[in-house]
Enzyme design. Structure first.
Site, mmCIF file in Angstrom:
data_model
loop_
_atom_site.group_PDB
_atom_site.id
_atom_site.type_symbol
_atom_site.label_atom_id
_atom_site.label_comp_id
_atom_site.label_asym_id
_atom_site.label_seq_id
_atom_site.Cartn_x
_atom_site.Cartn_y
_atom_site.Cartn_z
ATOM 1 N N LYS A 145 -6.965 -0.994 5.777
ATOM 2 C CA LYS A 145 -9.205 -1.682 5.053
ATOM 3 C C LYS A 145 -8.961 -2.708 5.273
ATOM 4 O O LYS A 145 -9.924 -3.657 5.623
ATOM 5 C CB LYS A 145 -9.118 -1.919 2.794
ATOM 6 N N ARG A 191 -10.667 -0.806 -7.797
ATOM 7 C CA ARG A 191 -9.646 0.288 -7.406
ATOM 8 C C ARG A 191 -10.061 1.082 -8.909
ATOM 9 O O ARG A 191 -9.133 2.173 -8.485
ATOM 10 C CB ARG A 191 -8.445 -0.311 -7.428
ATOM 11 N N ARG A 245 4.809 -2.622 8.042
ATOM 12 C CA ARG A 245 3.792 -3.768 8.124
ATOM 13 C C ARG A 245 4.226 -5.149 7.705
ATOM 14 O O ARG A 245 5.888 -4.783 6.655
ATOM 15 C CB ARG A 245 2.755 -3.245 6.833
ATOM 16 N N ARG A 280 6.038 -6.826 2.467
ATOM 17 C CA ARG A 280 6.130 -7.256 1.006
ATOM 18 C C ARG A 280 6.657 -6.698 0.192
ATOM 19 O O ARG A 280 7.442 -5.698 1.071
ATOM 20 C CB ARG A 280 4.538 -6.768 1.048
ATOM 21 N N ARG A 334 2.700 3.750 -5.345
ATOM 22 C CA ARG A 334 0.939 3.085 -4.872
ATOM 23 C C ARG A 334 0.028 4.212 -4.619
ATOM 24 O O ARG A 334 -0.959 4.575 -4.473
ATOM 25 C CB ARG A 334 0.244 1.901 -3.523
HETATM 26 P P1 ADP Z 1 -4.195 -1.876 3.770
HETATM 27 O O1 ADP Z 1 -4.825 -2.991 3.453
HETATM 28 O O2 ADP Z 1 -5.366 -0.712 3.699
HETATM 29 O O3 ADP Z 1 -3.428 -2.035 3.140
HETATM 30 P P2 ADP Z 1 -3.702 -2.780 6.292
HETATM 31 O O4 ADP Z 1 -5.057 -3.165 7.253
HETATM 32 O O5 ADP Z 1 -2.436 -4.021 5.847
HETATM 33 O O6 ADP Z 1 -3.904 -1.849 4.840
HETATM 34 O O7 ADP Z 1 -3.412 -1.425 7.871
HETATM 35 C C1 ADP Z 1 -2.152 -1.073 7.022
HETATM 36 C C2 ADP Z 1 -0.553 -1.170 7.808
HETATM 37 O O8 ADP Z 1 -1.170 0.048 9.015
HETATM 38 C C3 ADP Z 1 -0.425 -2.754 8.757
HETATM 39 O O9 ADP Z 1 0.839 -2.860 9.179
HETATM 40 C C4 ADP Z 1 -0.753 -2.544 10.108
HETATM 41 O O10 ADP Z 1 -1.227 -3.339 11.523
HETATM 42 C C5 ADP Z 1 -1.661 -0.520 10.431
HETATM 43 N N1 ADP Z 1 -2.115 -0.540 10.902
HETATM 44 C C6 ADP Z 1 -3.944 -0.809 10.709
HETATM 45 N N2 ADP Z 1 -4.620 -0.469 10.838
HETATM 46 C C7 ADP Z 1 -4.026 0.706 11.927
HETATM 47 C C8 ADP Z 1 -4.653 1.433 13.083
HETATM 48 N N3 ADP Z 1 -5.119 2.535 13.249
HETATM 49 N N4 ADP Z 1 -3.682 2.295 13.517
HETATM 50 C C9 ADP Z 1 -2.634 2.049 13.234
HETATM 51 N N5 ADP Z 1 -1.537 1.175 12.493
HETATM 52 C C10 ADP Z 1 -2.350 0.233 11.882
HETATM 53 P P1 AMP Z 2 -3.238 -4.320 -2.295
HETATM 54 O O1 AMP Z 2 -2.996 -6.346 -1.025
HETATM 55 O O2 AMP Z 2 -4.754 -4.704 -1.832
HETATM 56 O O3 AMP Z 2 -2.593 -3.354 -1.251
HETATM 57 O O4 AMP Z 2 -3.517 -4.937 -3.147
HETATM 58 C C1 AMP Z 2 -1.644 -4.953 -3.376
HETATM 59 C C2 AMP Z 2 -1.210 -4.564 -4.952
HETATM 60 O O5 AMP Z 2 -2.702 -5.927 -5.648
HETATM 61 C C3 AMP Z 2 -2.319 -3.418 -5.913
HETATM 62 O O6 AMP Z 2 -0.688 -2.489 -5.765
HETATM 63 C C4 AMP Z 2 -2.109 -3.791 -6.943
HETATM 64 O O7 AMP Z 2 -0.932 -3.596 -8.149
HETATM 65 C C5 AMP Z 2 -2.692 -5.200 -6.913
HETATM 66 N N1 AMP Z 2 -4.497 -4.987 -6.710
HETATM 67 C C6 AMP Z 2 -4.911 -5.167 -5.700
HETATM 68 N N2 AMP Z 2 -6.422 -4.630 -6.434
HETATM 69 C C7 AMP Z 2 -6.768 -4.642 -7.322
HETATM 70 C C8 AMP Z 2 -7.513 -4.112 -7.993
HETATM 71 N N3 AMP Z 2 -8.487 -3.981 -7.632
HETATM 72 N N4 AMP Z 2 -7.175 -3.969 -8.856
HETATM 73 C C9 AMP Z 2 -5.659 -3.792 -9.938
HETATM 74 N N5 AMP Z 2 -4.722 -3.957 -8.889
HETATM 75 C C10 AMP Z 2 -4.985 -4.288 -7.645
#
Ligand code: ADP
Ligand code: AMP
Length: 213
Positions: free
Chosen positions: A13, A88, A127, A160, A171
Site C-alpha cells: 500500500k 482499518r 522490508r 521496523r 497483524r
Molecule cells: P504496506 O504499506 O502495505 O504495509 P509496503 O509498501 O511497505 O506495504 O511494502 C511491504 C514490503 O514489500 C516493502 O519492503 C516493499 O519494498 C515490498 N514491496 C512492495 N511492493 C512490492 C512488490 N510488488 N513486489 C515485491 N515487493 C514489494
Molecule cells: P502501517 O504503517 O500502516 O503498517 O501501520 C503500523 C501500525 O500503526 C499498525 O499495525 C497499527 O498498530 C497502527 N495503525 C496505523 N494506522 C492505523 C489505523 N488506521 N487504525 C489503527 N491503528 C493503526
C-alpha cells in the site's frame, strides 16, 4: 481525487501510495507514518500508539480518527489525498464517510492490493524503512542503491519493530478480523477496485494508473 488503499500489512500500500501521490500531485497520508513520527519525537501520542503497535494491535479508533481528521483538514488535502493504512476498521470508515458526506464529498476509489498471506511474512522480514523520510525498501525486491542507506535522504534504514515475524502474524490476524470487512464496505459503495499485488511494483502501479486514469 480521494483514494483509500486497502490490503494486508505488507501488501504494498505504502509503495503504491507514494507513487500515486507523486503522479497525481496529492498528499500521501499514512496514519502509520504519523504514529512513527510521533514515536520518534517522543510525544505523548507516540507513547500511547507504540504500546499497541509493538504488539501488532490497532491503535484505538478514537485516537486514530482524531489524528486522521486533523491531517485531512489541512490545506494541502483540499484537492484530494491518498490514504494509506486508514481506515482499518468499519467504525473508522463510517466516521470518514460521515465527515465527507457533510461536505458533499466522498471517496472516489478504494484500491485493494491483493497479496496472499503466504507472501506477506517474507515481504515484511525484508522490508527496510527510513524513519526520517518514510521511504521503504525491500532487501531483495526493491533494494536501496547503497545497502542500509536511504536513497532519498541518506539516513540509516531499519527493520521496523513491528515487522518481526511473531508480530507480523498477529497483524495479519488483526487484518483479517477487523480490516478485511472494508472490502465489502467499499464494494457496496461502488468504488472498490482490485489489483494483483504479487507482481512487480511497477506492474502493480500500471494497473492502478489504468484504473485512476
Ligand atoms: P504496506 O504499506 O502495505 O504495509 P509496503 O509498501 O511497505 O506495504 O511494502 C511491504 C514490503 O514489500 C516493502 O519492503 C516493499 O519494498 C515490498 N514491496 C512492495 N511492493 C512490492 C512488490 N510488488 N513486489 C515485491 N515487493 C514489494
Ligand atoms: P502501517 O504503517 O500502516 O503498517 O501501520 C503500523 C501500525 O500503526 C499498525 O499495525 C497499527 O498498530 C497502527 N495503525 C496505523 N494506522 C492505523 C489505523 N488506521 N487504525 C489503527 N491503528 C493503526
Amino acid at each position: 481525487m480521494k483514494i483509500v488503499m486497502l490490503g494486508a500489512p505488507g501488501a504494498g500500500k505504502g509503495t503504491q501510495a507514494k507513487m500515486i501521490a507523486e503522479k497525481y500531485s496529492i498528499p500521501h497520508v499514512s496514519t502509520g507514518d504519523i504514529f512513527r513520527a510521533n514515536i520518534k519525537n517522543g510525544t505523548e501520542l507516540g507513547k500511547e500508539a507504540k504500546s499497541y503497535m509493538d504488539k501488532g494491535e490497532l491503535v484505538p479508533d478514537e485516537l486514530t480518527v482524531r489524528i486522521l481528521l486533523d491531517r485531512v483538514a489541512q490545506d494541502d488535502c483540499k484537492n484530494g489525498y491518498v490514504l494509506d493504512g486508514f481506515p482499518r476498521t468499519i467504525p473508522q470508515a463510517e466516521v470518514l464517510d460521515a465527515e465527507l458526506t457533510k461536505m458533499g464529498d466522498k471517496i472516489d476509489f478504494a484500491i485493494n492490493v491483493e497479496v496472499p498471506d503466504e507472501n506477506i511474512v517474507r515481504r515484511m522480514s525484508g522490508r527496510r524503512a527510513c524513519l526520517k523520510c518514510g521511504a521503504t525498501y525491500h532487501i531483495v525486491h526493491i533494494p536501496p542503491v547503497k545497502e542500509g542507506i536511504c536513497d532519498k535522504c541518506g539516513s540509516e534504514l531499519v527493520l521496523r519493530d513491528d515487522d518481526k515475524e511473531e508480530t507480523v502474524k498477529n497483524r495479519l490476524a488483526v487484518y483479517h478480523e477487523q480490516t478485511q470487512p472494508l472490502i465489502d464496505f467499499y464494494d457496496k459503495k461502488g468504488v472498490l477496485k482490485e489489483v494483483d499485488g504479487t507482481v512487480d511494483s511497477k506492474d502493480v502501479f500500471a494497473a492502478i494508473t489504468g484504473i485512476l486514469g
